[in-house]
Motif scaffolding. Structure first.
Motif, PDB file in Angstrom:
ATOM      1  N   TYR B 176       0.819  -1.214   0.000  1.00 49.92           N
ATOM      2  CA  TYR B 176       0.000   0.000   0.000  1.00 49.92           C
ATOM      3  C   TYR B 176       0.848   1.257   0.000  1.00 49.92           C
ATOM      4  O   TYR B 176       0.432   2.322  -0.459  1.00 49.92           O
ATOM      5  N   LEU B 183       0.068   7.523  -5.865  1.00 49.06           N
ATOM      6  CA  LEU B 183      -1.046   8.474  -5.804  1.00 49.06           C
ATOM      7  C   LEU B 183      -0.551   9.896  -5.568  1.00 49.06           C
ATOM      8  O   LEU B 183      -1.106  10.861  -6.101  1.00 49.06           O
ATOM      9  N   ASN B 184       0.485  10.018  -4.756  1.00 45.94           N
ATOM     10  CA  ASN B 184       1.091  11.336  -4.580  1.00 45.94           C
ATOM     11  C   ASN B 184       1.501  11.901  -5.926  1.00 45.94           C
ATOM     12  O   ASN B 184       1.259  13.070  -6.238  1.00 45.94           O
ATOM     13  N   LYS B 215      -7.626   7.816   1.348  1.00 43.71           N
ATOM     14  CA  LYS B 215      -7.449   9.262   1.491  1.00 43.71           C
ATOM     15  C   LYS B 215      -6.771   9.848   0.255  1.00 43.71           C
ATOM     16  O   LYS B 215      -7.221  10.838  -0.317  1.00 43.71           O
ATOM     17  N   LYS B 216      -5.703   9.205  -0.147  1.00 45.46           N
ATOM     18  CA  LYS B 216      -4.961   9.747  -1.289  1.00 45.46           C
ATOM     19  C   LYS B 216      -5.732   9.565  -2.596  1.00 45.46           C
ATOM     20  O   LYS B 216      -5.609  10.399  -3.502  1.00 45.46           O
ATOM     21  N   MET B 219      -7.997  12.373  -2.876  1.00 47.02           N
ATOM     22  CA  MET B 219      -7.306  13.586  -3.286  1.00 47.02           C
ATOM     23  C   MET B 219      -6.929  13.543  -4.768  1.00 47.02           C
ATOM     24  O   MET B 219      -6.911  14.569  -5.442  1.00 47.02           O
ATOM     25  N   ALA B 220      -6.610  12.353  -5.237  1.00 42.68           N
ATOM     26  CA  ALA B 220      -6.295  12.241  -6.666  1.00 42.68           C
ATOM     27  C   ALA B 220      -7.522  12.595  -7.505  1.00 42.68           C
ATOM     28  O   ALA B 220      -7.438  13.345  -8.477  1.00 42.68           O
ATOM     29  N   HIS B 222      -9.873  14.453  -6.537  1.00 39.46           N
ATOM     30  CA  HIS B 222     -10.023  15.893  -6.337  1.00 39.46           C
ATOM     31  C   HIS B 222      -9.184  16.646  -7.356  1.00 39.46           C
ATOM     32  O   HIS B 222      -9.617  17.618  -7.976  1.00 39.46           O
ATOM     33  N   ASP B 247     -12.705   6.253   8.629  1.00 37.65           N
ATOM     34  CA  ASP B 247     -11.461   6.877   9.074  1.00 37.65           C
ATOM     35  C   ASP B 247     -11.587   8.396   9.026  1.00 37.65           C
ATOM     36  O   ASP B 247     -11.948   8.962   7.992  1.00 37.65           O
ATOM     37  N   GLY B 249      -9.376  10.547   8.894  1.00 38.33           N
ATOM     38  CA  GLY B 249      -8.449  11.133   7.933  1.00 38.33           C
ATOM     39  C   GLY B 249      -9.054  11.212   6.546  1.00 38.33           C
ATOM     40  O   GLY B 249      -8.945  12.224   5.852  1.00 38.33           O
ATOM     41  N   ALA B 253     -10.099  14.460   4.471  1.00 42.36           N
ATOM     42  CA  ALA B 253      -9.617  14.713   3.113  1.00 42.36           C
ATOM     43  C   ALA B 253     -10.775  14.983   2.169  1.00 42.36           C
ATOM     44  O   ALA B 253     -10.687  15.843   1.295  1.00 42.36           O
ATOM     45  N   CYS B 256     -11.942  18.498   1.311  1.00 45.81           N
ATOM     46  CA  CYS B 256     -11.274  19.367   0.334  1.00 45.81           C
ATOM     47  C   CYS B 256     -12.025  19.391  -0.984  1.00 45.81           C
ATOM     48  O   CYS B 256     -12.376  20.468  -1.471  1.00 45.81           O
TER      49      CYS B 256
END
Lengths: 161, 1060
Positions: B176, B183-184, B215-216, B219-220, B222, B247, B249, B253, B256
């Motif tokens: 993971y 993903l970052n 979470k990521k 954001m991706a 997003h 979660d 977190g 997220a 956003c």
């Protein structure tokens, strides 16, 4: 007339992407950059110029003055720790105090990882400092504020490698 | 000094669980018991610790890397740093392409590349290696590779295509952390075109088992929405679902993207109001895991985001707002106004309260918080207070009155940020009764600063206000006048780029305008002048284009002598400019400076034709023409002259348009001698060689003083030469003719009576009526208008016209004027820690209505009044009368101070609740109450009523057990840490490597025991990587030595703890 005024809005010419945080900088007292993360693309020259300007601006301010400086379309929220300045460029709508505390959270997180974090830690572990920031901020938004969540991936990585 | 520090670190290693640590602990404890031998023991201990640390090469940095960091860290100047980096670039270029570079080494190279770019140099030669590193299977290397790539490349870079594939593969990884790293990168590197390739995988990951991945992935998504909303328009419900993620977190997220979505289309998300409110309530009630606490505040960053969203949703929606009142009230009530973060949340509450449908109670509570902010000593809080006040003021205008003096303090504060924020507030509270004071203040400030961006901004604000609220045309003209001065005089020192920008934007706007309608001649004069002086300066317009335009004007307004004249002037100027200059003004920032000028225009359009713009036009041959006395045609000719002159001076071939030629010929035969002369001058000038033209018509010199060499000293050489050749020396006329009373010649009065014969000298140019000398006092009484332009410019003109007459008076006035100018346009002085009085004095010129006379007499009378007005000032600070006056004019409209004091009596909260203005009550649409099933949340947790089972509570149980204790510890550590830090500070401050003296030891001891106690109580579970532990300190220590940096040498600062 109004058209002209419209030009002064934030983010001129930079697309319309909304993002609270536009960059995070760490710069020491001599104005040397120790970490730079931009959430929108700027060319090398633009970065250089921007860093020079805002560092000069922030260094010129004293302790009593407030930690927020307007610069062009940015608002800079800065905080000084020992020799190191943390500067965060934000949109005008951002809650400045919250950003100020975000900086502190970042420092606390680094402190927790490095132990008595100092400028040198960041210099030696530039990539780790970046990793932490990557966990905390995505797309210019604060996404994670739990220190353990931020540090877990980094610790796991340390272990495996 | 840092030697001490090393000791500290060693001591700190006491509680370390490592075997080496316990051994050392014994050693140390021994030392503790034996005070006398402590010093030596500590020494011993130090070396022991060092050895131990030296053995472990945990960091794996090469000597080279350490050296690089060391030299960068010790660089004393930017130049030195650049040298180091350039050398480093050479090294890297040589080595990075080697065939067999071990992974670890390669990672180091990549990090060195990061340094190269960070310090401002191009590292593109190494980008490909960063890309390659992303392919690596080792997580650390992969992530470093991704990091480097995201820092180096934009999403449109050619190399991205090489990464997309890797990203795709990594998104499918079992590990993971690999997925997270990918993903970052997705968030940074994927552009519109590559979204489709990645999207399916990202969508899958939104349901991933690991919360970090979810979470990521959110954001991706997003990011995709930001980049290309249409690409994910069918996936937006995912964000809603994640709002109820188990979660916190992930939930945090998801706020956003939801914030963005709500900003774009609030109506579609009204159904979520209840969910948001419920989440906010739970967060505020500490239902989230402790890990999200920050300084005892439950998940403040999530609270703030929620408040932002609610502000959007509740705006203009009474029903939606109704849901929020309770929770907002609760958060404000419980608010922590001691810590920064507490205030940050409170501030956000105020923003929300000000944005949603007004609620009297909440407004009152918000006003109370603002009062606290403004009364605080912290500039940060004041700043937030002023900002909050600006938000609230539309809803309850009276709030500002309570804080008038605080506001004025902020306005006069030397802190620029605070001042600007206050201007922002003033801008919001401007009405016709106070517009004059506010605009005057703004203009004064604008003059005093050198920040172009802000100058433009504030100028546009001025114009806007002036347009909107101008009490009289007369005043309006004044403002315009002031702003216009900036065009010619520039913004001050050293910002040519800004000036030329301003000018070219002026040219642009005038070019637009001249096409339009029949313009009044005065305005045309201005236009001609600007076009002539600056029309070609930025190189955008050709000389022939501008001159063509000018000829058009001349034709259109041919009856108007004035215009024709002016046109000539400006055509002239145009060529002049074009030629000469081309200043290095290819300015990088494209900030339009049109605002101020736009204002000037519109103001002129308003009918402010009475402006007599006294424009100085510089002519060749020392002829000085005053704009006001010549016609527009003359201006046109002069402008033409300038333009052509510039062309000539730039050694370019001058193509005179046929219509210009025609115009000139026509004017050569003009009945007006003035026009004729100008035309001739123009003709002559064009014929001259470039050098001469350049001297006679220097570019952009309209504001430079023309020095008239009355003695003709430049001819001295020639005279001398002639004399040597035997020429007759010159005998002054009075000597020749025996006239002794030549001195009287200068004063016209006497002259007439004394001289009866024929006179051969030209009559003196009549002096314009003397303006009464403007003193600060006389204007202080009127208190509002800054009569800068009138006073100054008339003096100016007077001076110019009197130069020709060579009168003594003229030269003394020259001096006078310069003084004025210098003060007016000099740099601001507020960097000096001067009191506010001196500061305001420094940027108020003599014309400004401040201090001075009023200060002296008013002080006694006013003090008593003030006391009532501003009770909150505990210590009865003396409030200067001018401040009061300002307060009166800003807040009380035109009311006299007496009156104001009475109004401020009735101010307080009583009417806060009653006066919610109706205008604000505009409700867009009355929204249906959300049907209970509409939540579309998938999971049944968040409903209208607080859910019976709190999701977060459940969560807490799920978290791993060490989690809570770990965070507990953390809180403890955080609160305790100041002690240690303080200790470090002390210790480091007290000396170098020498053996500590006894006195210090005692200190040391007590601190030591403190540390020990703390360690025992707090550190039962110490995760290996946690800060403040022995190994870290030792490692750091070792590192330091390894690289040979001696803490006490070059740059001790590098070693100072950030939190110390």
């Amino acid at each position: 007339m109004n058209k002209v005024l419209g030009g002064f809005g934030r983010g001129v010419g930079r697309g319309i992407i909304r993002m609270g945080i536009r960059f995070v900088l760490m710069v020491n007292k001599q104005g040397q950059t120790r970490l730079a993360q931009y959430y929108e693309y700027l060319t090398l020259d633009e970065r250089r110029a921007l860093e020079g300007e805002i560092v000069r601006k922030c260094l010129a301010r004293n302790e009593q003055q407030c930690s927020f400086v307007e610069h062009r379309n940015y608002k800079i929220v800065y905080r000084r720790y020992a020799s190191l300045f943390f500067l965060v460029g934000v949109d005008n709508d951002e809650n400045e105090l919250a950003i100020l505390e975000f900086i502190h959270l970042l420092v606390e997180t680094m402190d927790r990882h490095f132990g008595n974090v100092c400028e040198l830690d960041i210099m030696f572990h530039l990539e780790k400092a970046h990793f932490m920031l990557e966990e905390m901020v995505m797309n210019g938004c604060i996404v994670e504020t739990s220190k353990s969540n931020i540090l877990t991936p980094i610790q796991l990585m340390d272990k495996t490698s | 000094m840092d030697g001490k520090r090393q000791e500290c670190r060693d001591h700190q290693s006491l509680p370390s669980p490592t075997p080496g640590g316990s051994k050392r602990r014994r050693v140390l404890l021994g030392a503790l018991y034996n005070l006398h031998s402590l010093a030596s023991k500590v020494e011993q201990l130090k070396s022991l610790g060092r050895e131990l640390a030296m053995g472990s090469h945990h960091h794996g940095h090469s000597k080279e890397f350490l050296d690089l960091i060391k030299s960068i860290g010790e660089a004393r100047s930017k130049a030195e740093e650049d040298r180091i980096v350039l050398r480093e670039i050479e090294t890297l270029k040589r080595r990075i392409n080697d065939a067999e570079i071990p992974n670890r080494k390669m990672k180091e190279y990549i990090i060195r590349l990061l340094y190269v770019e960070m310090l401002g140099h191009d590292a593109s030669f190494g980008y490909i290696h960063a890309v390659k590193m992303t392919h690596h299977h080792s997580l650390l290397l992969k992530r470093t590779g991704y990091l480097a790539v995201t820092l180096f490349l934009t999403d449109s870079h050619d190399l991205i295509i090489l990464i997309v594939n890797t990203i795709q593969k990594d998104l499918a990884s079992d590990n993971y952390l690999v997925v997270c790293a990918a993903l970052n990168a997705v968030c940074r590197l994927i552009n519109d075109e590559t979204i489709p390739a990645i999207l399916p995988r990202v969508v899958d990951l939104i349901g991933h088992a690991k919360d970090a991945v979810r979470k990521k992935a959110v954001m991706a998504l997003h990011r995709f929405y930001q980049k290309s909303p249409s690409s994910v328009s069918h996936l937006l419900s995912n964000f809603r679902k994640r709002l109820s993620d188990n979660d916190p977190g992930v939930m945090g997220a998801s706020l956003c993207p939801l914030f963005d979505l709500v900003s774009d289309d609030a109506d579609s998300y009204k159904d979520l109001v209840v969910s948001f409110v419920s989440i906010l309530k739970q967060v505020a009630e500490r239902r989230l895991p402790k890990a999200y606490d920050y300084h005892q505040m439950p998940a403040p960053f999530i609270q703030i985001k929620l408040l932002k969203i609610l502000a959007l949703l509740g705006s203009g929606d009474k029903q939606a707002s109704g849901h929020m009142y309770t929770v907002l009230g609760e958060i404000i009530r419980r608010g922590d106004s001691v810590s920064n973060i507490g205030n940050a949340v409170l501030y956000e509450c105020i923003c929300c309260v000000a944005s949603i449908y007004p609620n009297p109670k909440l407004l009152e509570a918000a006003a109370d918080v603002i009062a606290k902010f403004l009364k605080s000593d912290s500039h940060n809080l004041k700043y937030m207070g002023i900002d909050a006040l600006g938000r609230l003021i539309k809803l309850s205008p009276h709030v500002a009155e309570q804080h008038q003096l605080a506001v004025i303090d902020c306005l006069e504060d030397p802190d620029d940020s605070l001042k600007r924020k206050t201007f922002e507030l003033l801008y919001k509270m401007t009405k016709s009764s106070n517009v004059e004071v506010i605009v005057d203040r703004m203009i004064d400030y604008m003059i005093s600063i050198s920040d172009d961006h802000y100058k433009t901004y504030i100028a546009s604000r001025c114009v806007e206000l002036a347009e909107q609220f101008a009490p009289s045309n007369h005043w309006f003209i004044q403002v315009a006048h002031n702003l216009m001065r900036l065009i010619a005089e520039g913004f001050g020192e050293n910002d040519d780029a800004a000036d030329s920008q301003l000018r070219s934007s002026a040219v642009e706007s005038y070019l637009q305008i001249i096409g339009e309608l029949k313009l009044p001649s005065v305005f045309l004069q201005v236009i001609c002048w600007v076009l002539g002086e600056y029309g070609t300066a930025d190189g955008k317009h050709s000389a022939s284009y501008i001159s063509g335009k000018l000829c058009d004007i001349a034709e259109a307004y041919s009856n108007d002598e004035n215009v024709k004249h002016l046109l000539r002037v400006s055509l002239f100027e145009k060529y002049h400019i074009f030629l000469l200059a081309r200043r290095p003004g290819g300015s990088s920032h494209q900030l339009s400076r049109g605002g101020d000028l736009g204002g000037v225009e519109s103001q002129s359009k308003r009918g402010a034709w009475a402006v007599t713009v006294k424009v100085r036009v510089r002519f060749p041959a020392g002829v000085i023409a005053e704009g006001e006395i010549v016609g527009a045609e003359a201006y046109a000719v002069s402008a033409l002259m300038k333009i052509y002159a510039f062309e000539v001076a730039a050694r370019r071939k001058v193509d005179i348009l046929p219509e210009c030629q025609y115009l000139i010929e026509e004017l050569l035969a003009s009945h007006s001698t003035d026009l004729q002369q100008r035309a001739y001058e123009l003709q002559t000038l064009i014929g001259l060689d470039a050098q001469t033209v350049e001297t006679t018509m220097p570019q952009d010199a309209s504001c430079e003083d023309i020095e008239v060499d009355k003695d003709l000293s430049f001819l001295n050489g020639y005279v001398q030469q002639s004399l040597e050749k035997g020429a007759q020396p010159y005998i002054p006329e009075d000597v020749r003719s025996g006239m002794r009373n030549m001195n009287n010649f200068r004063s016209q009065d006497h002259q007439e009576s004394l001289q009866h014969g024929l006179r051969f000298e030209a009559y003196e140019i009549p002096k314009p009526p003397m303006q009464p000398k403007v003193t600060p006092v006389s204007f202080a009484s009127s208190s509002d208008i800054v009569p800068v332009p009138e006073a100054l410019s008339s003096r100016e003109i007077h001076h110019i016209s009197s130069v020709g007459s060579t009168s003594e008076a003229g030269s003394s006035e020259l001096k006078l004027r310069l003084d004025g100018v210098q003060k007016k346009w000099g740099r601001p002085t507020h960097s000096s820690p001067a009191s506010s009085a001196t500061v305001s004095a420094s940027y108020s010129t003599s014309e400004k209505p401040t201090n001075g006379a009023t200060k002296v007499d008013g002080a006694t009378a006013v003090n008593s009044r003030v006391r009532d007005i501003y009770e909150s000032r505990k210590a009865q600070v003396e409030i200067s009368p001018e401040k009061q006056k300002l307060a009166a004019s800003l807040f009380g409209g035109s009311t006299k101070p007496e009156k104001r004091s009475s109004t401020s009596h009735k101010v307080p909260k009583s009417n806060a609740s009653t006066s919610v203005p109706n205008e604000v009550a505009m409700e867009k649409t009355i929204h249906q109450p959300p049907p209970p099933d509409l939540l579309d949340l998938g999971e049944p947790d968040v409903t209208t009523a607080p859910p019976p089972v709190d999701p977060f509570q459940q969560l807490e149980g799920l978290l791993d057990p060490s989690f809570n204790s770990a965070t507990d510890h953390n809180v403890g550590a955080a609160t305790n840490s100041p002690d240690i830090m303080a200790f470090y500070a002390e210790a480091t401050a007290s000396g170098g490597n020498s053996i500590p003296v006894i006195g210090d030891n005692i200190n040391l001891l007590s601190e030591l025991s403190n540390a020990a106690v703390k360690a025992k109580s707090g550190k039962t579970i110490v995760t290996p990587s946690k800060g403040l532990n022995a190994q870290d300190s030792l490692q750091k220590d070792a590192l330091v030595r390894q690289m040979g940096v001696n803490p006490s040498s070059q740059n001790p600062i590098l070693f100072r703890d950030l939190l110390g």
